[in-house]
Motif scaffolding. Sequence first.
Motif: not given
Length: 217
Positions: A184-185, A187-188, A180-181, A208, A214, A211, A175, A171
């Motif tokens: 985010r992947q 982080v989620e 960004v994608a 998060q 969305v 970022l 960053w 992550a």
Amino acid sequence: MSELFDEVDEELRREQLKKLWDRYSIFIIGAVVLIIAAVAGWRGYQYWEGKRAAEAGAAFEAAVTLAEQNKQTEAEAAFTKLAADAPAGYRTLARLRAASETASRDPQAAIKLFDAIAADGSVGQSEQDLAKTRSGLLLIDTAPYDEIRQRLEPVTAGGRAFRHTARDLLALSAWRANDVAAARQWVELIMNDAESPGSIRNRAEALQALLPPVAKS
């Protein structure tokens, strides 16, 4: 009369046993000797292995003490010697510690040591994953995200011992690469894993917040 027959039968049995003994005694004695030798050899091997393990344990503790005293050169040499000479269990631990001690003076050399452990099929998966994670940590500030992902993505699978740290590093690397994608992947994935440690979850929450939101469709 029946007693006489019993005595004759007993005598015949003795005679048969004597003939069998005369014919096969050398083989019976040989088998017994082999069994005794095998048991003695196994006991000797167990003693030798136990002695080696005890000596390796004492040497490992001494090397750890050197590391705790910040005697890095001596600690590195001690761990390197154990990595070459110790029994298998201590050998892997010593290789990992030797690489860690090397990292303080030569990160690139340490990365090579960790990579060698990660590529060694005789090493357990957890130790391989730890080596990959440590090399990823050493590279986090300099290597591109794609290289970090190639190293660490296999470690992030469910059930892997070091998946949380690997996801955390990925992550951060994504960053820093302005991906960004990907950031985010990861982080989620951290946020959705109920077993994520609190410190890693806190860093994921902070990332998060950095970022962009969305985009709504």
